[in-house]
Motif scaffolding. Structure first.
Motif, short mmCIF file in Angstrom:
data_model
loop_
_atom_site.label_atom_id
_atom_site.label_comp_id
_atom_site.label_asym_id
_atom_site.label_seq_id
_atom_site.Cartn_x
_atom_site.Cartn_y
_atom_site.Cartn_z
N LYS A 10 0.88 -1.18 0.00
CA LYS A 10 0.00 0.00 0.00
C LYS A 10 0.91 1.21 0.00
O LYS A 10 1.76 1.35 0.87
CB LYS A 10 -0.88 -0.01 1.26
N PHE A 12 1.75 5.33 -0.14
CA PHE A 12 1.39 6.74 0.00
C PHE A 12 2.66 7.50 -0.34
O PHE A 12 3.46 7.77 0.54
CB PHE A 12 0.96 7.09 1.42
N GLY A 17 4.17 3.88 3.49
CA GLY A 17 3.29 2.77 3.13
C GLY A 17 3.91 1.43 3.44
O GLY A 17 4.86 1.33 4.22
N THR A 43 -1.36 1.69 9.03
CA THR A 43 -1.85 1.36 7.68
C THR A 43 -2.23 -0.11 7.61
O THR A 43 -3.28 -0.48 7.08
CB THR A 43 -0.76 1.65 6.64
N HIS A 46 -5.43 -0.60 9.34
CA HIS A 46 -6.54 -0.06 8.54
C HIS A 46 -6.90 -0.99 7.38
O HIS A 46 -8.06 -1.07 6.98
CB HIS A 46 -6.20 1.33 8.02
N LEU A 47 -5.89 -1.67 6.84
CA LEU A 47 -6.17 -2.63 5.76
C LEU A 47 -7.00 -3.80 6.28
O LEU A 47 -7.95 -4.24 5.64
CB LEU A 47 -4.86 -3.14 5.16
N PHE A 51 -10.75 -0.21 6.15
CA PHE A 51 -10.82 1.23 5.89
C PHE A 51 -10.09 1.57 4.60
O PHE A 51 -10.40 2.55 3.93
CB PHE A 51 -10.18 2.03 7.04
N GLU A 52 -9.04 0.78 4.29
CA GLU A 52 -8.25 1.00 3.08
C GLU A 52 -8.19 -0.30 2.30
O GLU A 52 -8.35 -1.38 2.87
CB GLU A 52 -6.80 1.39 3.44
N LYS A 53 -7.92 -0.18 0.99
CA LYS A 53 -7.74 -1.38 0.17
C LYS A 53 -6.28 -1.47 -0.24
O LYS A 53 -5.66 -0.44 -0.56
CB LYS A 53 -8.63 -1.29 -1.07
N PRO A 54 -5.71 -2.68 -0.27
CA PRO A 54 -4.30 -2.80 -0.65
C PRO A 54 -4.10 -2.52 -2.14
O PRO A 54 -5.00 -2.78 -2.94
CB PRO A 54 -3.97 -4.26 -0.32
N ASP A 55 -2.92 -1.96 -2.48
CA ASP A 55 -2.59 -1.76 -3.90
C ASP A 55 -2.25 -3.10 -4.54
O ASP A 55 -2.48 -3.32 -5.72
CB ASP A 55 -1.38 -0.82 -4.04
N ARG B 149 -15.31 6.90 11.16
CA ARG B 149 -14.62 5.62 11.32
C ARG B 149 -15.36 4.73 12.31
O ARG B 149 -15.48 3.53 12.11
CB ARG B 149 -13.19 5.84 11.82
#
Lengths: 238, 250
Positions: A10, A12, A17, A43, A46-47, A51-55, B149
């Motif tokens: 991931k 940034f 990241g 991070t 959060h993955l 909350f976030e999606k992995p690249d 959140r």
């Protein structure tokens, strides 16, 4: 495996990241992520939280891809993030259905007793100390009976004494409730006290350097020489 | 002596001085109102039922107009807060329209609706709507991101997030917008009634002028002011105080 990350990246910007992270967390395990700021611990959490999606790579829970946030993986944040318009009781019951009322009240009562706040049910969040607020946040998360607790430096803003108190509390709760816990902290001490395993991360790009087993029985004596020993080992290694 | 008592004494002294000045200098009484004249007019107007009727008309209009403006304003504010393109397209327009005195909408409203209740209502809504919308937008913009959140981790749907987290979190800001919206709506209504003038307090003001009755003009002004202040300070003031105290902000 409860949770698994396979080749997760991931980004940034060029230096921040995560890059190619592999990690497996067993059912019922307490695993801590430690490392310097900027190593991507939050991070990673959060993955897993969705909350976030992995690249690149996959994040899976019980073999299924994580596609978004969900109440099977409750996040506890550094700030308690209690809702200031709700009483302690209603904050603790935030994730519970409103009906049947009797069941709701019983559950809330049970949880507040679990975190030793049963006498404070009618107070508002602003009337509580930092440690008490974080206990309410814990009760609020446990109310929905999640499989996994994702804790993002939950005690970092507390004074040392309150923090130690909550270490004991969390250890006790975890032993009784058999939750899988992913715990992010910058304190090696905290990680060694609480975890079954400690994943040590490094920055630039964020990765996992090694995973250390903490082979000590629970409940732990936080002042024991073994705990101090492991703590020194991890610190020197960094 | 406490502050309230001091203020009361000051007001009584001022009124006494005013009354004495007009009477002792023999100024033409039909051009200059006196406190005793206003008091007498107030009693007469209420005992004849004229002022009560006028008040009832005006309050019914502001209630209807403000209800429409509040509902539409909250919807518009939600749209502005949730959609970037809505913000870019509509926010400058909303701000621009807000700076137009709302009575300027009356000629257009009359062309659309005729010289009718609906035209006056339209002016009230246009006076009030944008303050509410901008209050909602600002209130939502100030919600700490961590609350979203929290909603997400508890698996809330978009709709639940709005109802259970965003609106309550933004409530103090929304209340400020509503308060300002009411105040603008009330002013717009008085302007509308002065021009359209079939009933209501604005009409009573107009009659006072037509009768050259300065005391009636001033009495109605006092009534208009009293309603505005009462709703602002007492109505919204009490709710605001409670909301803020509950959250530990006051």
């Amino acid at each position: 495996m409860k949770l698994s990350l396979e080749g997760v990246s991931k980004h940034f910007g060029p230096h921040a990241g995560l890059s190619g992270v592999d990690l497996e967390i067993r059912r019922g395990e307490f695993l801590s992520l430690v490392g310097p700021s900027g190593c991507g611990k939050t991070t990673l959490l959060h993955l897993v939280a969705g909350f976030e999606k992995p690249d690149a790579g996959r994040v899976r829970m019980d073999g299924r891809d994580v596609t978004g946030p969900g109440r099977d993986r409750l996040v506890i944040f550094q700030e308690p993030a209690l809702l200031p318009w709700l009483s302690v009781e209603d904050n603790a019951g935030f994730g519970l259905p409103t009906k049947p009322r009797a069941l709701r009240e019983e559950t809330i009562h049970l949880l507040l007793r679990l975190v030793h706040l049963e006498k404070f049910a009618d107070l508002m969040p602003h009337q509580l100390s930092g440690g008490m607020k974080q206990r309410v946040a814990l009760a609020r998360a446990l109310a929905v009976d999640p499989d996994v607790l994702l804790m993002d430096e939950p005690f970092a803003a507390l004074d040392p004494r309150t923090r130690e108190e909550l270490h004991h509390e969390l250890q006790r709760l975890w032993m009784g409730l058999h939750k899988t816990v992913l715990f992010v902290t910058h304190s090696v001490e905290e990680a060694v006290r609480l975890s079954d395993r400690v994943a040590v991360m490094a920055a630039g790009p964020g990765r996992i350097r090694r995973v250390i087993d903490v082979d000590l029985p629970h409940p732990r004596d936080f002042d024991s020489p073994e705990v101090a020993d492991l703590r020194r080992q991890i610190r020197e290694d960094r | 002596m406490n502050t309230a008592a001091k203020q009361l004494v000051a007001v009584v002294l001022l009124l006494g001085f005013w009354e004495a000045a007009v009477r002792l200098t023999g100024t033409a009484a039909h051009h200059y109102p006196v406190p005793s004249g206003i008091a007498l007019n107030m009693v007469r107007g209420f005992s004849s039922g004229d002022y009560a009727a006028a008040l009832a008309f005006s309050l019914a209009r502001i209630t209807a107009g403000f209800a429409i403006a509040a509902a539409a304003g909250i919807a518009l504010g939600l749209l502005l807060a949730s959609s970037r393109s809505a913000r870019e397209l509509l926010a400058p327009a909303a701000l621009g329209v807000q700076s137009l005195p709302s009575i300027c909408w009356l000629p257009l409203a009359v062309l659309w609706f005729g010289l009718s209740e609906r035209a006056v209502l339209f002016v009230v809504v246009m006076g009030s709507l944008f303050s509410v919308a901008l209050g909602v937008r600002d209130g939502l913009a100030q919600v700490p991101p961590i609350f979203r959140r929290v909603g997400q981790t508890f698996g809330l749907t978009h709709r639940q997030l709005i109802v259970r987290i965003l609106l309550p979190a933004a409530f103090p800001g929304i209340l400020t917008g509503l308060k300002q919206g009411f105040s603008f709506g009330w002013r717009s209504l008085m302007a509308g009634e002065l021009v359209y003038g079939s009933t209501g307090l604005g009409r009573s003001l107009l009659i006072g002028r037509q009768l050259s009755d300065v005391n009636q003009v001033c009495t109605v002004m006092v009534l208009i002011l009293a309603i505005g202040v009462a709703v602002d300070r007492v109505g919204f003031g009490i709710i605001e105080k409670r909301v803020l105290a509950r959250r530990g902000l006051a």
